[in-house]
Scaffold this active site. Sequence first.
Site, mmCIF file in Angstrom:
data_model
loop_
_atom_site.group_PDB
_atom_site.id
_atom_site.type_symbol
_atom_site.label_atom_id
_atom_site.label_comp_id
_atom_site.label_asym_id
_atom_site.label_seq_id
_atom_site.Cartn_x
_atom_site.Cartn_y
_atom_site.Cartn_z
ATOM 1 N N SER A 55 0.828 -1.202 0.000
ATOM 2 C CA SER A 55 0.000 0.000 0.000
ATOM 3 C C SER A 55 0.869 1.262 0.000
ATOM 4 O O SER A 55 1.711 1.428 -0.878
ATOM 5 C CB SER A 55 -0.960 -0.045 1.194
ATOM 6 O OG SER A 55 -2.036 0.847 0.997
ATOM 7 N N ASP A 168 -5.562 -3.975 -2.301
ATOM 8 C CA ASP A 168 -4.535 -3.633 -1.308
ATOM 9 C C ASP A 168 -4.021 -4.888 -0.589
ATOM 10 O O ASP A 168 -4.777 -5.653 -0.008
ATOM 11 C CB ASP A 168 -5.156 -2.673 -0.292
ATOM 12 C CG ASP A 168 -4.139 -2.005 0.604
ATOM 13 O OD1 ASP A 168 -3.150 -2.659 0.985
ATOM 14 O OD2 ASP A 168 -4.329 -0.824 0.932
#
Length: 270
Positions: A55, A168
């Site tokens: 991320s 993610d």
Amino acid sequence: MQLPYDPANSPIQQPTSAQLGLALSGGGARGIAHLGVLAALDELQLPIGQLAGVSSGAIASVFYAAGFAPREILRLLLATNVFRLTRPAFSRFGLLHFDAVEQLLARHLGTTLTFEQLSRPLTLVATDLMAGESVYFRSGPLLPPLLASSAVPIIYRPVEYQGRQLVDGGLLNNLPVEPLLGQPNLRVVGVHCNPINTEAHIPTFRRLIERTLHLAINANTAARKAQCHLLLEPPELRHYRPLGYKRGPELFDIGYRYTMSQAAALTALL
């Protein structure tokens, strides 16, 4: 079920002398603290042998491994129209547009950059939404895995890549230590920017989404923290929101100051 990282499938060569292996967590705007950490490590002249990111930690590690100085990365971020990055989309794929994020990364990194062109070995982690497993990328084109690793579920639409629906990586692994383990000369340093604020106030639906994702993602880091030789988790970050990009200089400074305070422990690892 999450698949374990298999070092036998990694092309990364083990270091011959002691170096730091950094696992950089996600955390939205709080991930700007990673840049302060990297700036402090550079100032302390500590050798960074490998990186693993997810991320916002993926974005920080990619720019750093591509040769950008941490303060230059901060400058690029602050020059970005953050409102474009958080512009509502209200589509069936997510609440926010991802196009501005993709354009930002492509403008500064290019569209053809590969893992092999980076200055340091790097692994990025994404989540296969359909298979329910972590996917590790360490070779080939860089931009699709980077976008996938940063595609916060619900907030951004999934990234279609290699026949997978990717989101993610922090959803299942928000402190990716696995690519760094089992190497005798690599000292694993986890950089976690998501301390829990037990006094948080949740007045809006947006804050509720932030808090829910924060708690859910944090749950998968406890065992991974224990696998680190050293954990860097600046407690001040608990007061900052994941979308608080306007406070970037403060977040950078928190990461920098905290890492400098841990200089003796970091040096002792080597």
